[in-house]
Scaffold this motif. Structure first.
Motif, short mmCIF file in Angstrom:
data_model
loop_
_atom_site.label_atom_id
_atom_site.label_comp_id
_atom_site.label_asym_id
_atom_site.label_seq_id
_atom_site.Cartn_x
_atom_site.Cartn_y
_atom_site.Cartn_z
N PHE A 268 0.80 -1.21 0.00
CA PHE A 268 0.00 0.00 0.00
C PHE A 268 0.85 1.28 0.00
N GLY A 269 2.16 1.12 0.06
CA GLY A 269 3.05 2.28 0.10
C GLY A 269 3.57 2.66 -1.28
N ILE A 270 4.87 2.99 -1.33
CA ILE A 270 5.49 3.42 -2.59
C ILE A 270 5.36 2.33 -3.64
N GLY A 271 4.80 2.68 -4.79
CA GLY A 271 4.60 1.73 -5.87
C GLY A 271 3.49 0.74 -5.61
N GLY A 272 2.76 0.91 -4.52
CA GLY A 272 1.72 -0.03 -4.15
C GLY A 272 0.36 0.36 -4.69
N ILE A 273 -0.63 -0.35 -4.23
CA ILE A 273 -1.98 -0.17 -4.74
C ILE A 273 -2.57 1.15 -4.24
N LYS A 274 -3.31 1.80 -5.11
CA LYS A 274 -3.96 3.07 -4.77
C LYS A 274 -5.46 2.83 -4.58
N THR B 164 -9.66 -1.22 15.26
CA THR B 164 -8.98 0.00 15.67
C THR B 164 -8.53 0.73 14.43
N MET B 165 -8.79 2.02 14.38
CA MET B 165 -8.43 2.83 13.21
C MET B 165 -7.51 3.97 13.64
N THR B 166 -6.46 4.17 12.87
CA THR B 166 -5.49 5.23 13.15
C THR B 166 -5.31 6.06 11.89
N SER B 167 -5.55 7.36 12.00
CA SER B 167 -5.45 8.24 10.83
C SER B 167 -4.04 8.27 10.28
N ILE B 168 -3.94 8.41 8.96
CA ILE B 168 -2.65 8.45 8.25
C ILE B 168 -2.46 9.84 7.66
N LEU B 169 -1.27 10.39 7.83
CA LEU B 169 -0.98 11.70 7.27
C LEU B 169 -1.02 11.64 5.74
N ALA B 170 -1.60 12.65 5.13
CA ALA B 170 -1.78 12.66 3.67
C ALA B 170 -0.46 12.70 2.93
N LEU B 171 0.61 13.22 3.56
CA LEU B 171 1.90 13.36 2.88
C LEU B 171 2.73 12.08 2.89
N THR B 172 2.34 11.09 3.66
CA THR B 172 3.07 9.83 3.66
C THR B 172 2.82 9.08 2.36
N ALA B 173 3.66 8.07 2.08
CA ALA B 173 3.49 7.30 0.85
C ALA B 173 2.13 6.63 0.80
N GLN C 74 -0.54 9.29 0.20
CA GLN C 74 -0.57 9.76 -1.18
C GLN C 74 -1.25 8.75 -2.10
N ASN C 75 -1.31 7.51 -1.68
CA ASN C 75 -2.02 6.50 -2.47
C ASN C 75 -3.51 6.49 -2.16
N GLY C 76 -3.97 7.44 -1.36
CA GLY C 76 -5.39 7.61 -1.12
C GLY C 76 -5.94 6.89 0.10
N TRP C 77 -5.06 6.29 0.92
CA TRP C 77 -5.52 5.58 2.11
C TRP C 77 -5.46 6.54 3.30
N SER C 78 -6.56 6.61 4.04
CA SER C 78 -6.70 7.64 5.08
C SER C 78 -6.49 7.14 6.50
N ALA C 79 -6.62 5.84 6.72
CA ALA C 79 -6.48 5.30 8.07
C ALA C 79 -6.01 3.86 8.01
N ARG C 80 -5.26 3.48 9.04
CA ARG C 80 -4.84 2.08 9.18
C ARG C 80 -5.91 1.34 9.96
N LEU C 81 -6.19 0.12 9.54
CA LEU C 81 -7.25 -0.69 10.14
C LEU C 81 -6.65 -1.97 10.71
#
Length: 295
Positions: free
Chosen positions: A147-153, A239-248, A251-258
């Motif tokens: 889900f990070g760099i080069g990963g699924i968007k 449990t959900m944790t928000s993700i900063l928009a500037l992280t890899a 930037q792939n459009g994922w807003s929170a870790r589940l």
């Protein structure tokens, strides 16, 4: 959006083997005699849905995707029954259809209670249910995007229940969230996902819980016991944790870790003959050793 004893978990893992028919080899009959509790753990990421506009119906608020990480005996994490990568197996999931039926502020806090239900916006594909689908794939030689760099968007979602690289394996099981944890909303809408979030809607940081029933796929035969509250097969917390928009990942459009541990009860009445992959054969061997040595 999805907790099993060695002798009980073997049957469930055998069901996973059935899904991989291309590599399955008939080994031996196996009958499950004793039910048991298991913990199924998986983690992934949530994104805001593209279901927008002024069309009538409850719109999908978010969807999620990720991978199952392990299955172990409830209350005994050391007794692992399956883990990602074992016998070259990978299990991905897609959670979809979650809409917000009601949002209420939590007294004395900036948090909000969000009562979720299945989206009903027919033009988007909604059917009034929250779904959680699992797919069996190969870790090596399969498709397992990160889900990070080069990963699924998140934008690569191809439809209501499809996301390339996630939903292209063999369907293992399909869950549907069911009511039972909360009364209906004042308007009478059934609530199937109860969350307390830092924001007004998901995805946001927070936690939630749900009940689910297995409705399709070869693994359902091992869970359709209805032994959870309200006749459900699974009880899950997330449990959900928000993700900063500037992280890899952001930037792939994922807003929170589940992160979702789920408790399940393995059912009785399994088929007497199973096509087992190496994972099932190994567990069958351990089961026999356990009985011989009195573990």
């Amino acid at each position: 959006m999805f907790k099993s004893v060695l002798c009980k978990g073997t049957a469930w893992l055998s069901a996973m083997a059935i899904a991989g028919t291309a590599a399955a080899t008939p080994l031996a009959p196996f009958v499950l005699h004793t039910p048991g509790a298991v913990e199924i753990k998986f983690s992934g990421y949530l994104a805001r849905s593209g279901d927008t506009g002024a069309s009538p119906g409850i719109h999908e608020a978010s969807f999620g995707a990720g991978y199952m990480t392990s299955i172990h005996e409830l209350g005994n994490p050391a007794n692992q029954l399956w883990r990602s990568g074992q016998d070259n197996q990978s299990i991905s999931f897609l959670m979809y259809g979650a809409g917000d039926a009601a949002v209420l502020p939590v007294a004395g806090s900036s948090a909000h209670q969000v009562f979720g239900t299945g989206c009903t916006h027919l033009a988007f594909g909604c059917d009034g249910k929250i779904h959680l689908d699992f797919y069996l794939d190969k870790l090596s030689g399969g498709t397992n995007p990160g889900f990070g760099i080069g990963g699924i968007k998140a934008s690569q979602r191809q439809g209501f229940r499809q996301l390339g690289g996630i939903t292209d394996g063999e369907l293992l099981m399909r869950w549907e969230f069911v009511p039972g944890l909360s009364p209906t909303t004042p308007g009478g809408t059934p609530v199937t996902l109860v969350q307390q979030l830092s924001g007004l809607t998901s995805p946001s940081s927070g936690f939630g819980s749900f009940l689910a029933r297995c409705t399709g796929g070869p693994a359902c035969g091992y869970f359709t016991s209805g032994m959870q509250q309200g006749g459900a097969d699974f009880y899950g917390t997330n449990t959900m944790t928000s993700i900063l928009a500037l992280t890899a990942i952001g930037q792939n459009g994922w807003s929170a870790r589940l992160s979702d541990p789920v408790i399940a009860q393995v059912a009785l009445g399994q088929p007497s003959t199973l096509a087992l992959l190496p994972i099932g054969a190994a567990l069958l061997f351990l089961l026999r050793m356990r009985r011989q040595r009195g573990w």
